[in-house]
Write a protein that holds these residues in place. Sequence first.
Motif, PDB file in Angstrom:
ATOM      1  N   ASP A 111       0.939  -1.321   0.189  1.00 50.21           N
ATOM      2  CA  ASP A 111       0.065  -0.011   0.007  1.00 50.21           C
ATOM      3  C   ASP A 111       0.829   1.186  -0.089  1.00 50.21           C
ATOM      4  N   ILE A 112       1.073   1.861  -1.279  1.00 49.25           N
ATOM      5  CA  ILE A 112       2.112   2.888  -1.126  1.00 49.25           C
ATOM      6  C   ILE A 112       1.598   4.093  -0.398  1.00 49.25           C
ATOM      7  N   THR A 113       0.118   4.310  -0.210  1.00 50.11           N
ATOM      8  CA  THR A 113      -0.346   5.247   0.361  1.00 50.11           C
ATOM      9  C   THR A 113       0.426   5.735   2.075  1.00 50.11           C
ATOM     10  N   ALA A 116       4.448   6.621   0.687  1.00 53.67           N
ATOM     11  CA  ALA A 116       4.543   7.561  -0.498  1.00 53.67           C
ATOM     12  C   ALA A 116       3.917   8.946  -0.513  1.00 53.67           C
ATOM     13  N   LYS A 117       4.077   9.965  -1.016  1.00 52.07           N
ATOM     14  CA  LYS A 117       3.295  11.006  -1.090  1.00 52.07           C
ATOM     15  C   LYS A 117       3.642  11.950  -2.502  1.00 52.07           C
ATOM     16  N   LEU A 118       2.448  12.475  -3.068  1.00 53.02           N
ATOM     17  CA  LEU A 118       2.634  13.224  -4.150  1.00 53.02           C
ATOM     18  C   LEU A 118       3.684  14.500  -4.064  1.00 53.02           C
ATOM     19  N   ASP A 134      10.901   4.626   3.255  1.00 52.32           N
ATOM     20  CA  ASP A 134      10.293   4.082   4.398  1.00 52.32           C
ATOM     21  C   ASP A 134      10.627   4.831   5.759  1.00 52.32           C
ATOM     22  N   PRO A 135       9.669   5.484   6.507  1.00 50.67           N
ATOM     23  CA  PRO A 135      10.129   6.312   7.531  1.00 50.67           C
ATOM     24  C   PRO A 135      10.734   5.570   8.849  1.00 50.67           C
TER      25      PRO A 135
END
Length: 202
Positions: A111-113, A116-118, A134-135
């Motif tokens: 789940d890239i949400t 990831a972010k725009l 990856d935080p």
Amino acid sequence: MFRYVPLAALMIAAAPATAQQGDLAAVQRHLQGVTTMTAAFSQTDRTGKVLTGTLTWKQPGNIRFQYEKGVPLLIVAEGGALTFIDYSVRQVQRWPIRNSPLGVLLDPKRDITRFAKLVPGGADDRIVSVAARDPQHPEYGTITLVFVRNAAAPAGLMLQGWVALDSQNNRTTIRLSNQRFGVPVAANAFKWNDPRRSTARN
């Protein structure tokens, strides 16, 4: 046909806020919709050195960077591992795909949400840029994927390339061209010769 846009411009040009809704979901659908893809690539490292070659991608988890003739390098992802081979010195390095920025491309079930972010940017709404890291593991590096809207591509997005930063902030830029989806890929396309056991070349 889209006009040429420099990758540096793509990195800073994303759809305006009013057009961003659903773009991250579209990127997820694109990654899930790709079965196979081939493309020509050019790779630029932090020193400005440029190498070219052919990319072969098969979901899930397989990718091959076949460099131009005369370049004794090969990068292959298969079996959950990313392998870098330097035939000139008979050296092989392997690490889990999930520990590489390329993991975002090679595991379509993620789940890239969640990581990831725009990328906000200019007014060119053809461009969708997504930054992923990856935080929990900043040492894995970051990757910014750059897409151009194209109705003929999976989920209406054409992957144009990406910029990867490793944990030492070394930048590698990949630009793609001549992308082809759903092409046949041989079963042995992601095999490689181990130079530690053989004098064979890739």
